[in-house]
Design an enzyme around this catalytic site. Sequence first.
Site, PDB file in Angstrom:
ATOM      1  N   SER A  11       0.834  -1.209   0.000  1.00 52.63           N
ATOM      2  CA  SER A  11       0.000   0.000   0.000  1.00 52.63           C
ATOM      3  C   SER A  11       0.864   1.253   0.000  1.00 52.63           C
ATOM      4  O   SER A  11       1.997   1.235   0.464  1.00 52.63           O
ATOM      5  CB  SER A  11      -0.884   0.035   1.250  1.00 52.63           C
ATOM      6  OG  SER A  11      -1.648  -1.127   1.351  1.00 52.63           O
TER       7      SER A  11
HETATM    8  N1  SAH Z   1       0.671  -5.189   4.322  1.00 53.69           N
HETATM    9  C1  SAH Z   1       1.238  -5.668   3.100  1.00 53.69           C
HETATM   10  C2  SAH Z   1       0.277  -5.461   1.955  1.00 53.69           C
HETATM   11  C3  SAH Z   1       0.074  -6.710   1.199  1.00 53.69           C
HETATM   12  S1  SAH Z   1      -1.212  -6.700  -0.002  1.00 53.69           S
HETATM   13  C4  SAH Z   1       2.599  -5.059   2.829  1.00 53.69           C
HETATM   14  O1  SAH Z   1       3.047  -4.197   3.596  1.00 53.69           O
HETATM   15  O2  SAH Z   1       3.249  -5.491   1.873  1.00 53.69           O
HETATM   16  C5  SAH Z   1      -2.409  -7.727   0.769  1.00 53.69           C
HETATM   17  C6  SAH Z   1      -2.022  -9.125   1.034  1.00 53.69           C
HETATM   18  O3  SAH Z   1      -3.141  -9.806   1.593  1.00 53.69           O
HETATM   19  C7  SAH Z   1      -1.612  -9.941  -0.188  1.00 53.69           C
HETATM   20  O4  SAH Z   1      -0.303 -10.405  -0.024  1.00 53.69           O
HETATM   21  C8  SAH Z   1      -2.606 -11.088  -0.217  1.00 53.69           C
HETATM   22  O5  SAH Z   1      -2.065 -12.319  -0.642  1.00 53.69           O
HETATM   23  C9  SAH Z   1      -3.027 -11.156   1.225  1.00 53.69           C
HETATM   24  N2  SAH Z   1      -4.287 -11.857   1.496  1.00 53.69           N
HETATM   25  C10 SAH Z   1      -5.442 -11.822   0.792  1.00 53.69           C
HETATM   26  N3  SAH Z   1      -6.362 -12.646   1.361  1.00 53.69           N
HETATM   27  C11 SAH Z   1      -5.758 -13.186   2.467  1.00 53.69           C
HETATM   28  C12 SAH Z   1      -6.164 -14.111   3.457  1.00 53.69           C
HETATM   29  N4  SAH Z   1      -7.388 -14.678   3.466  1.00 53.69           N
HETATM   30  N5  SAH Z   1      -5.290 -14.452   4.422  1.00 53.69           N
HETATM   31  C13 SAH Z   1      -4.042 -13.935   4.436  1.00 53.69           C
HETATM   32  N6  SAH Z   1      -3.589 -13.065   3.523  1.00 53.69           N
HETATM   33  C14 SAH Z   1      -4.436 -12.685   2.541  1.00 53.69           C
END
Ligand code: SAH
Length: 274
Positions: free
Chosen positions: A121
């Site tokens: 993000s």
């Molecule tokens: N906070 C992260 C942002 C990652 S984007 C950072 O700093 O990089 C959101 C993430 O949520 C993705 O990697 C995606 O795979 C994950 N995601 C989506 N659904 C999920 C679930 N049910 N359980 C765990 N992770 C999930």
Amino acid sequence: MKPSSRTPAGSDKPRPSFPARLDSGVTKAAEGFVGLAVKKPYAKSDNSPKSINSSVPVGWGLDSSAVRAAMVRKLAGAGLSHPAVLKAMGEVERHRFVDSALVNQAYEDTSLPIGLGQTISKPNVVARMLELLVHNQALPMGRVLEIGTGCGYQAAVLARLCREVYTIERLKGLHDKARDLLRPLRVPNLHLLFGDGMLGFAEGAPYAGIIAAAGGEAVPRAWIEQLSVGGRLVAPASMGASGQSLVVIDRTPTGLVQQVLEPVQFVPLKSGIA
Ligand code: SAH
């Protein structure tokens, strides 16, 4: 209850012992657990790029604190104001979490690809969500659960604001990537889990805070159940036809209080692991 009289939730409950077993649908927490016991997370000497991401050009380690300070000034200019959040954002080296080709954009207010179709993000959004999460809480907060580890950047910032952070990722490739990126930073209070975050992580509950980086049609029941009284959940969710919005849910002694805030665009929350 007055906010000031809150006990940081989860802080007096012993940490679940690991290797942990996750409930059905959640696998291999033990494999994902990164107990990074060290004395000085983010020590100044750790600034050298060679210690973590060999793809980061030499020189960034020396210059990045000034670039980060500029990023923080921009965040403040955009209205973000929580001193602890701004401090943490100024300390965690975002450029370590992005691919070498994107390093020059690491401190711009932009979301960036982190692989497997996911994104980190933009700083404004990370800071906004963290401000909402820690609002009215004594810092450091107690135990916090993050859903969507991604590259691990936000988890590293969170770990500077909370006593204990559990972060869960459903994509093995990203879970492994975050573990590799975070290992050299040696963050003793950050625990990486591989599993389906839609189920939360019951072993660590109750949580003072739950924060999600992926949005679904609704906020999963498990998250609300795993929130302590006095705890707060911050997540994107699609609220009807109006698209995805930031949702804040407080679990008060008398029940749940929900606020639907500004529109946002997060990657989808998906069930299961891959
Ligand atoms: N906070 C992260 C942002 C990652 S984007 C950072 O700093 O990089 C959101 C993430 O949520 C993705 O990697 C995606 O795979 C994950 N995601 C989506 N659904 C999920 C679930 N049910 N359980 C765990 N992770 C999930």
